[in-house]
Design a protein around this motif. Structure first.
Motif, PDB file in Angstrom:
ATOM      1  N   PHE A 116       0.833  -1.207   0.000  1.00  0.00           N
ATOM      2  CA  PHE A 116       0.000   0.000   0.000  1.00  0.00           C
ATOM      3  C   PHE A 116       0.867   1.257   0.000  1.00  0.00           C
ATOM      4  O   PHE A 116       0.465   2.290  -0.519  1.00  0.00           O
ATOM      5  N   LEU A 117       2.062   1.168   0.581  1.00  0.00           N
ATOM      6  CA  LEU A 117       2.931   2.346   0.649  1.00  0.00           C
ATOM      7  C   LEU A 117       3.585   2.685  -0.695  1.00  0.00           C
ATOM      8  O   LEU A 117       3.824   3.853  -0.976  1.00  0.00           O
ATOM      9  N   GLU A 126      -8.294  -8.599  -0.958  1.00  0.00           N
ATOM     10  CA  GLU A 126      -7.740  -9.654  -0.113  1.00  0.00           C
ATOM     11  C   GLU A 126      -7.819  -9.275   1.372  1.00  0.00           C
ATOM     12  O   GLU A 126      -8.158 -10.091   2.219  1.00  0.00           O
ATOM     13  N   VAL A 127      -7.518  -8.028   1.679  1.00  0.00           N
ATOM     14  CA  VAL A 127      -7.433  -7.602   3.070  1.00  0.00           C
ATOM     15  C   VAL A 127      -8.807  -7.209   3.616  1.00  0.00           C
ATOM     16  O   VAL A 127      -9.125  -7.518   4.772  1.00  0.00           O
ATOM     17  N   TYR A 128      -9.621  -6.547   2.817  1.00  0.00           N
ATOM     18  CA  TYR A 128     -10.849  -5.946   3.352  1.00  0.00           C
ATOM     19  C   TYR A 128     -12.131  -6.726   3.036  1.00  0.00           C
ATOM     20  O   TYR A 128     -13.158  -6.455   3.622  1.00  0.00           O
ATOM     21  N   VAL A 129     -12.111  -7.609   2.063  1.00  0.00           N
ATOM     22  CA  VAL A 129     -13.353  -8.299   1.690  1.00  0.00           C
ATOM     23  C   VAL A 129     -13.320  -9.730   2.191  1.00  0.00           C
ATOM     24  O   VAL A 129     -12.378 -10.398   2.212  1.00  0.00           O
ATOM     25  N   LYS A 187      -2.834  -0.631  13.668  1.00  0.00           N
ATOM     26  CA  LYS A 187      -2.096  -1.885  13.664  1.00  0.00           C
ATOM     27  C   LYS A 187      -2.798  -2.928  12.803  1.00  0.00           C
ATOM     28  O   LYS A 187      -2.194  -3.818  12.257  1.00  0.00           O
ATOM     29  N   LYS A 188      -4.109  -2.822  12.697  1.00  0.00           N
ATOM     30  CA  LYS A 188      -4.890  -3.756  11.895  1.00  0.00           C
ATOM     31  C   LYS A 188      -5.611  -2.972  10.806  1.00  0.00           C
ATOM     32  O   LYS A 188      -5.825  -1.775  10.916  1.00  0.00           O
ATOM     33  N   PHE A 189      -6.004  -3.674   9.776  1.00  0.00           N
ATOM     34  CA  PHE A 189      -6.768  -3.050   8.708  1.00  0.00           C
ATOM     35  C   PHE A 189      -8.218  -2.918   9.158  1.00  0.00           C
ATOM     36  O   PHE A 189      -8.866  -3.897   9.498  1.00  0.00           O
ATOM     37  N   THR A 190      -8.716  -1.699   9.180  1.00  0.00           N
ATOM     38  CA  THR A 190     -10.076  -1.415   9.621  1.00  0.00           C
ATOM     39  C   THR A 190     -10.836  -0.705   8.506  1.00  0.00           C
ATOM     40  O   THR A 190     -10.269  -0.385   7.462  1.00  0.00           O
ATOM     41  N   ARG A 191     -12.102  -0.431   8.753  1.00  0.00           N
ATOM     42  CA  ARG A 191     -12.883   0.327   7.768  1.00  0.00           C
ATOM     43  C   ARG A 191     -12.312   1.721   7.580  1.00  0.00           C
ATOM     44  O   ARG A 191     -12.335   2.264   6.483  1.00  0.00           O
ATOM     45  N   LEU A 192     -11.799   2.306   8.652  1.00  0.00           N
ATOM     46  CA  LEU A 192     -11.187   3.634   8.536  1.00  0.00           C
ATOM     47  C   LEU A 192      -9.963   3.580   7.628  1.00  0.00           C
ATOM     48  O   LEU A 192      -9.775   4.453   6.779  1.00  0.00           O
ATOM     49  N   SER A 193      -9.139   2.547   7.786  1.00  0.00           N
ATOM     50  CA  SER A 193      -7.962   2.451   6.923  1.00  0.00           C
ATOM     51  C   SER A 193      -8.361   2.215   5.469  1.00  0.00           C
ATOM     52  O   SER A 193      -7.721   2.721   4.551  1.00  0.00           O
ATOM     53  N   LEU A 194      -9.447   1.484   5.243  1.00  0.00           N
ATOM     54  CA  LEU A 194      -9.957   1.322   3.877  1.00  0.00           C
ATOM     55  C   LEU A 194     -10.410   2.662   3.320  1.00  0.00           C
ATOM     56  O   LEU A 194     -10.092   3.017   2.185  1.00  0.00           O
TER      57      LEU A 194
END
Length: 143
Positions: A17-18, A140-143, A76-83
């Protein structure tokens, strides 16, 4: 627990992502610093989105990059905010990919120079590869 002590798959996802974020950060700096419109393939349609205004285009690129970087380092974790923070970067990448595809289809680079479509496809493949990897990783990460 240190940030980079996450499991290896999560560390790789964060770095994937970076990468585009750093590209958008650099493009934003270049667009703002340039006195004229940069007609590179990845940027051409983005200028159109923002009324051919270099400052506005650069600011949006910088904001998308900063939001994507924040999505990786704030949580630290992938959340809806990070999405949510990654979506502007994804939109910018789709815009760049559409421009690249349009250039391939017309056999002209964004600045109007005619070239063989396969040459442009080879030259601009990074836009598609990064865009597809980014999109796949989001699913992969969010769905």
């Amino acid at each position: 627990m240190r940030y980079f002590s996450l499991d290896p798959e999560m560390k790789l996802a964060k770095w994937l992502f970076l990468g585009p974020a750093f590209i958008h950060l650099w493009w934003g700096v270049c667009v703002i610093a340039s006195e004229k419109k940069l007609c590179t393939t990845g940027l051409c349609d983005l200028y159109c989105w923002f009324g051919d205004n270099s400052i506005l285009t650069g600011i949006h690129l910088l904001l998308a990059a900063v939001m994507a970087i924040a999505s990786v380092f704030v949580h630290k974790k992938f959340t809806r905010l990070s999405l949510f923070l990654l979506l502007p970067q994804q939109i910018m990448m789709i815009g760049s990919a559409v421009t690249a595809f349009r250039c391939i289809a017309s056999s002209h680079f964004a600045d109007g120079l005619p070239y063989d479509a396969w040459f442009i496809a080879a030259d601009q493949c990074y836009i598609f590869i990064i865009g597809l990897a980014h999109t796949g990783l989001i699913f992969e990460v969010y769905v």
